[in-house]
Design a protein around this motif. Structure first.
Motif, PDB file in Angstrom:
ATOM      1  N   THR A  31       0.824  -1.220   0.000  1.00  0.00           N
ATOM      2  CA  THR A  31       0.000   0.000   0.000  1.00  0.00           C
ATOM      3  C   THR A  31       0.855   1.266   0.000  1.00  0.00           C
ATOM      4  O   THR A  31       0.399   2.319  -0.426  1.00  0.00           O
ATOM      5  CB  THR A  31      -0.982   0.029   1.190  1.00  0.00           C
ATOM      6  OG1 THR A  31      -0.241   0.080   2.417  1.00  0.00           O
ATOM      7  CG2 THR A  31      -1.892  -1.177   1.181  1.00  0.00           C
ATOM      8  N   ARG A  36       2.839   6.318  -2.835  1.00  0.00           N
ATOM      9  CA  ARG A  36       3.940   6.845  -3.653  1.00  0.00           C
ATOM     10  C   ARG A  36       3.453   7.179  -5.070  1.00  0.00           C
ATOM     11  O   ARG A  36       3.928   8.134  -5.682  1.00  0.00           O
ATOM     12  CB  ARG A  36       5.082   5.812  -3.722  1.00  0.00           C
ATOM     13  CG  ARG A  36       5.848   5.686  -2.414  1.00  0.00           C
ATOM     14  CD  ARG A  36       6.770   4.470  -2.422  1.00  0.00           C
ATOM     15  NE  ARG A  36       7.502   4.360  -1.166  1.00  0.00           N
ATOM     16  CZ  ARG A  36       8.696   4.915  -0.944  1.00  0.00           C
ATOM     17  NH1 ARG A  36       9.306   5.585  -1.907  1.00  0.00           N
ATOM     18  NH2 ARG A  36       9.285   4.791   0.225  1.00  0.00           N
ATOM     19  N   SER A  91       5.524  11.528  -0.399  1.00  0.00           N
ATOM     20  CA  SER A  91       4.493  10.521  -0.081  1.00  0.00           C
ATOM     21  C   SER A  91       4.029  10.634   1.365  1.00  0.00           C
ATOM     22  O   SER A  91       2.846  10.493   1.654  1.00  0.00           O
ATOM     23  CB  SER A  91       4.987   9.106  -0.393  1.00  0.00           C
ATOM     24  OG  SER A  91       6.039   8.743   0.461  1.00  0.00           O
ATOM     25  N   SER A  92       4.942  10.948   2.284  1.00  0.00           N
ATOM     26  CA  SER A  92       4.486  11.015   3.680  1.00  0.00           C
ATOM     27  C   SER A  92       3.734  12.318   3.947  1.00  0.00           C
ATOM     28  O   SER A  92       2.956  12.395   4.884  1.00  0.00           O
ATOM     29  CB  SER A  92       5.639  10.766   4.668  1.00  0.00           C
ATOM     30  OG  SER A  92       6.318  11.931   4.986  1.00  0.00           O
ATOM     31  N   ARG A 101      -6.358   9.478   1.484  1.00  0.00           N
ATOM     32  CA  ARG A 101      -6.503   8.243   2.276  1.00  0.00           C
ATOM     33  C   ARG A 101      -7.818   7.558   1.931  1.00  0.00           C
ATOM     34  O   ARG A 101      -7.879   6.344   1.771  1.00  0.00           O
ATOM     35  CB  ARG A 101      -6.420   8.526   3.781  1.00  0.00           C
ATOM     36  CG  ARG A 101      -5.110   9.152   4.230  1.00  0.00           C
ATOM     37  CD  ARG A 101      -4.785   8.810   5.679  1.00  0.00           C
ATOM     38  NE  ARG A 101      -4.372   7.429   5.837  1.00  0.00           N
ATOM     39  CZ  ARG A 101      -3.144   6.974   5.629  1.00  0.00           C
ATOM     40  NH1 ARG A 101      -2.174   7.791   5.300  1.00  0.00           N
ATOM     41  NH2 ARG A 101      -2.872   5.693   5.784  1.00  0.00           N
ATOM     42  N   ARG A 122       0.724   1.096   6.918  1.00  0.00           N
ATOM     43  CA  ARG A 122       0.780   1.726   8.242  1.00  0.00           C
ATOM     44  C   ARG A 122      -0.530   1.539   9.003  1.00  0.00           C
ATOM     45  O   ARG A 122      -0.559   1.595  10.221  1.00  0.00           O
ATOM     46  CB  ARG A 122       1.039   3.237   8.116  1.00  0.00           C
ATOM     47  CG  ARG A 122       2.274   3.643   7.329  1.00  0.00           C
ATOM     48  CD  ARG A 122       3.533   3.308   8.087  1.00  0.00           C
ATOM     49  NE  ARG A 122       4.733   3.854   7.448  1.00  0.00           N
ATOM     50  CZ  ARG A 122       5.261   3.453   6.309  1.00  0.00           C
ATOM     51  NH1 ARG A 122       4.710   2.461   5.636  1.00  0.00           N
ATOM     52  NH2 ARG A 122       6.370   3.997   5.842  1.00  0.00           N
ATOM     53  N   ASP A 123      -1.638   1.343   8.234  1.00  0.00           N
ATOM     54  CA  ASP A 123      -2.986   1.365   8.813  1.00  0.00           C
ATOM     55  C   ASP A 123      -3.811   0.162   8.395  1.00  0.00           C
ATOM     56  O   ASP A 123      -5.025   0.201   8.445  1.00  0.00           O
ATOM     57  CB  ASP A 123      -3.706   2.635   8.339  1.00  0.00           C
ATOM     58  CG  ASP A 123      -3.817   2.669   6.807  1.00  0.00           C
ATOM     59  OD1 ASP A 123      -3.133   1.868   6.136  1.00  0.00           O
ATOM     60  OD2 ASP A 123      -4.607   3.469   6.287  1.00  0.00           O
ATOM     61  N   ARG A 172      10.139  11.137   8.721  1.00  0.00           N
ATOM     62  CA  ARG A 172       8.996  10.430   8.127  1.00  0.00           C
ATOM     63  C   ARG A 172       8.197   9.734   9.227  1.00  0.00           C
ATOM     64  O   ARG A 172       6.971   9.804   9.243  1.00  0.00           O
ATOM     65  CB  ARG A 172       9.513   9.419   7.096  1.00  0.00           C
ATOM     66  CG  ARG A 172       8.543   9.128   6.002  1.00  0.00           C
ATOM     67  CD  ARG A 172       9.252   9.000   4.677  1.00  0.00           C
ATOM     68  NE  ARG A 172      10.044   7.783   4.566  1.00  0.00           N
ATOM     69  CZ  ARG A 172       9.571   6.627   4.111  1.00  0.00           C
ATOM     70  NH1 ARG A 172       8.298   6.499   3.796  1.00  0.00           N
ATOM     71  NH2 ARG A 172      10.361   5.595   3.972  1.00  0.00           N
ATOM     72  N   ASP A 176       4.275  10.286  10.017  1.00  0.00           N
ATOM     73  CA  ASP A 176       3.366   9.137   9.925  1.00  0.00           C
ATOM     74  C   ASP A 176       2.681   8.857  11.272  1.00  0.00           C
ATOM     75  O   ASP A 176       1.525   8.448  11.333  1.00  0.00           O
ATOM     76  CB  ASP A 176       4.123   7.876   9.459  1.00  0.00           C
ATOM     77  CG  ASP A 176       4.634   7.992   8.016  1.00  0.00           C
ATOM     78  OD1 ASP A 176       4.159   8.896   7.285  1.00  0.00           O
ATOM     79  OD2 ASP A 176       5.504   7.185   7.629  1.00  0.00           O
ATOM     80  N   ARG A 179       0.100  12.289  12.305  1.00  0.00           N
ATOM     81  CA  ARG A 179      -0.962  12.855  11.484  1.00  0.00           C
ATOM     82  C   ARG A 179      -2.320  12.567  12.132  1.00  0.00           C
ATOM     83  O   ARG A 179      -2.480  11.609  12.899  1.00  0.00           O
ATOM     84  CB  ARG A 179      -0.889  12.304  10.064  1.00  0.00           C
ATOM     85  CG  ARG A 179      -1.181  10.843   9.981  1.00  0.00           C
ATOM     86  CD  ARG A 179      -1.163  10.330   8.548  1.00  0.00           C
ATOM     87  NE  ARG A 179      -1.292   8.895   8.548  1.00  0.00           N
ATOM     88  CZ  ARG A 179      -0.458   8.049   7.948  1.00  0.00           C
ATOM     89  NH1 ARG A 179       0.563   8.487   7.272  1.00  0.00           N
ATOM     90  NH2 ARG A 179      -0.664   6.760   8.018  1.00  0.00           N
TER      91      ARG A 179
HETATM   92  O1   DC Z   1       5.970   1.966   3.090  1.00  0.00           O
HETATM   93  P1   DC Z   1       6.455   3.139   2.204  1.00  0.00           P
HETATM   94  O2   DC Z   1       7.760   3.723   2.653  1.00  0.00           O
HETATM   95  O3   DC Z   1       6.487   2.755   0.758  1.00  0.00           O
HETATM   96  O4   DC Z   1       5.329   4.277   2.385  1.00  0.00           O
HETATM   97  C1   DC Z   1       5.429   5.554   1.780  1.00  0.00           C
HETATM   98  C2   DC Z   1       4.616   6.568   2.608  1.00  0.00           C
HETATM   99  O5   DC Z   1       3.230   6.288   2.481  1.00  0.00           O
HETATM  100  C3   DC Z   1       4.925   6.567   4.107  1.00  0.00           C
HETATM  101  O6   DC Z   1       5.667   7.718   4.481  1.00  0.00           O
HETATM  102  C4   DC Z   1       3.593   6.597   4.790  1.00  0.00           C
HETATM  103  C5   DC Z   1       2.575   6.409   3.733  1.00  0.00           C
HETATM  104  N1   DC Z   1       1.722   5.237   3.952  1.00  0.00           N
HETATM  105  C6   DC Z   1       0.580   5.409   4.708  1.00  0.00           C
HETATM  106  O7   DC Z   1       0.358   6.485   5.233  1.00  0.00           O
HETATM  107  N2   DC Z   1      -0.276   4.373   4.861  1.00  0.00           N
HETATM  108  C7   DC Z   1      -0.032   3.171   4.299  1.00  0.00           C
HETATM  109  N3   DC Z   1      -0.905   2.175   4.459  1.00  0.00           N
HETATM  110  C8   DC Z   1       1.161   2.979   3.551  1.00  0.00           C
HETATM  111  C9   DC Z   1       2.033   4.030   3.396  1.00  0.00           C
END
Ligand code: DC
Length: 213
Positions: A31, A36, A91-92, A101, A122-123, A172, A176, A179
């Motif tokens: 995800t 990204r 991306s973040s 989202r 992350r979620d 980052r 993350d 937020r």
């Molecule tokens: O896992 P990654 O480094 O490829 O993720 C890139 C950015 O996307 C990271 O800074 C946070 C965000 N992200 C998110 O908020 N929720 C997710 N499910 C996956 C990534």
């Protein structure tokens, strides 16, 4: 069956999730690559990543999809381009946008409705798939994560210093974790696993043992 693997950058979750999906012979969903993809669309536009309404519109009008292992915008394979330092930072920022989202959560749930999945982000356990059968949250010390990320980047030809990689990782993490919408945190029923002193193979083994009972 849905297996969620969440955690910060450098916790090993991408590699572990990919290998676990292979082992279980189910689909793997990255995800982060979707966030990204939207970030890349923002970078390519004339809009600022902090202009929330503009970023929301871009998210609603960008067709993020997977073709095999490749992440695509429409039919364009952007798998390489989403890994640049600029897209990583943006991306973040755009991941804090509720419209972004919302679009991506819907897309992730649609993919989950199609069949079994190992999904990482992350979620995934806390928000997207609250009823997942297995939820994991991988952590590791900042130093261990920075070392891993630095090693990966050097292997790809980057000359960034370890200290810089560590600083960017912390920035980052903070965005993350802090937020307002869907901050990075373990779901209440997630199993938290510290990977600082474990190899990828050991983590995969541990998770596979739990999932296959
Ligand atoms: O896992 P990654 O480094 O490829 O993720 C890139 C950015 O996307 C990271 O800074 C946070 C965000 N992200 C998110 O908020 N929720 C997710 N499910 C996956 C990534």
């Amino acid at each position: 069956m849905i297996v969620t693997i969440d955690g910060p950058a450098g916790s090993g979750k991408s590699t572990v999730a990919r290998l676990l999906a292979e082992l279980l012979q189910v689909q793997f969903l990255d995800t982060g690559a979707m966030y990204r993809g939207i970030a890349l669309a923002v970078v390519r536009s004339d809009e600022s990543e902090t202009d929330a309404p503009a970023v929301g519109r871009i998210a609603e009008n960008t067709l993020i999809n997977f073709q095999g292992d490749a992440i695509c915008i429409g039919d364009e394979d952007v798998s390489e381009e989403i890994r640049t330092a600029e897209v990583t930072a943006v991306s973040s920022v755009i991941a804090t946008n509720p419209v972004v989202r919302n679009c991506l959560v819907q897309l992730q749930r649609n993919i989950g409705n199609e069949g079994s999945l190992v999904t990482e982000g992350r979620d995934q356990g806390s928000v997207v798939f609250p009823n997942a059968e297995f939820k994991f949250f991988l952590t590791a010390s900042v130093d261990a994560r920075a070392r891993r990320r630095h090693r990966e980047m050097v292997a790809k030809g980057s000359k960034l210093k370890l200290a810089t990689v560590r600083k960017q990782l912390r920035q980052r993490d903070q965005r993350d974790e802090n937020r307002e919408v869907a901050p990075m945190k373990p779901a209440e029923d997630a199993q938290v696993i510290d990977t600082s002193d474990l190899s990828i193979a050991e983590v995969v083994q541990k998770l596979a043992a739990i999932v296959t009972g």
